[in-house]
Design a protein around this motif. Structure first.
Motif, mmCIF file in Angstrom:
data_model
loop_
_atom_site.group_PDB
_atom_site.id
_atom_site.type_symbol
_atom_site.label_atom_id
_atom_site.label_comp_id
_atom_site.label_asym_id
_atom_site.label_seq_id
_atom_site.Cartn_x
_atom_site.Cartn_y
_atom_site.Cartn_z
ATOM 1 N N ASP A 137 0.819 -1.209 0.000
ATOM 2 C CA ASP A 137 0.000 0.000 0.000
ATOM 3 C C ASP A 137 0.857 1.264 0.000
ATOM 4 O O ASP A 137 1.655 1.475 0.917
ATOM 5 N N SER B 96 -0.305 4.083 3.111
ATOM 6 C CA SER B 96 -0.353 3.856 4.555
ATOM 7 C C SER B 96 0.834 3.020 5.002
ATOM 8 O O SER B 96 1.496 2.375 4.208
ATOM 9 N N ASP C 224 0.223 0.663 7.024
ATOM 10 C CA ASP C 224 -0.468 -0.563 7.396
ATOM 11 C C ASP C 224 0.186 -1.736 6.671
ATOM 12 O O ASP C 224 0.385 -1.703 5.475
ATOM 13 N N THR D 80 -1.038 -4.675 6.272
ATOM 14 C CA THR D 80 -2.049 -5.664 5.922
ATOM 15 C C THR D 80 -1.711 -6.283 4.576
ATOM 16 O O THR D 80 -1.404 -5.579 3.620
ATOM 17 N N GLU E 11 -7.049 -3.490 2.454
ATOM 18 C CA GLU E 11 -7.188 -2.784 3.730
ATOM 19 C C GLU E 11 -8.682 -2.646 4.048
ATOM 20 O O GLU E 11 -9.524 -2.811 3.175
ATOM 21 N N ASP F 277 -3.409 -6.238 -2.357
ATOM 22 C CA ASP F 277 -4.861 -6.186 -2.156
ATOM 23 C C ASP F 277 -5.571 -7.315 -2.904
ATOM 24 O O ASP F 277 -6.661 -7.726 -2.537
#
Length: 167
Positions: free
Chosen positions: A70, A73, A75, A77, A81, A95
């Protein structure tokens, strides 16, 4: 010899000769029909495989310009997200991990309703820099392997993988 006696001595085909000719012609017709059926089935399989490869390339082209993680961010993940609720929101390659599209999507993320029987399944895995077949835990390396499986009616038609670097 008179003309009448020549006609009388002329022989016609016997019943056995006619039957042998009919059998030979029938075998030829059956062979042509079987070959035609095999060619039709082969052509259908070729069309399915060609369509499946087209659908793999749509995912490859869609994800080529995306960063691996990403860009907006910190993040970490792996997968979409929490605020990315649809494929239109996906802004990085990871993603797409675990995504399944049926009907499949094109490079512009539009549904390809003409191919409704097909499914694109995408998997994104971190892999070792020294061994691309060795899966590592998420965000642990700068390399990911993207795998796209194409299914038709739930049966896998093709699978394709490629490596992307996170640089």
């Amino acid at each position: 010899m008179t003309r009448r006696s020549k006609i009388k001595n002329r022989r016609a085909f016997s019943l056995l000769e006619v039957l042998i000719a009919v059998v030979i012609i029938s075998l030829g017709m059956v062979s042509v029909l079987a070959a035609s059926t095999a060619f039709t089935e082969s052509n259908a399989s070729g069309i399915e495989l060609s369509t499946a490869e087209f659908l793999v390339e749509e995912v490859r082209e869609l994800t080529t310009s995306l960063s691996v993680t990403d860009p907006n961010s910190d993040d970490d993940t792996f997968g979409p997200e929490y605020y990315e609720s649809s494929v239109a929101d996906y802004d990085d390659l990871d993603d797409f991990d675990g995504a399944s599209f049926s009907p499949p999507i094109d490079i512009k993320r539009n549904a390809l309703s003409n191919y409704a029987g097909y499914t694109q399944q995408v998997t994104v895995r971190n892999v070792s820099a020294n061994d691309f077949s060795s899966v590592q835990y998420d965000h642990s390396t700068n390399f990911v392997r993207v795998t796209v499986n194409i299914l038709l009616g739930g049966e896998q038609i093709t699978s394709s993988s490629w490596i992307r670097a996170n640089y």
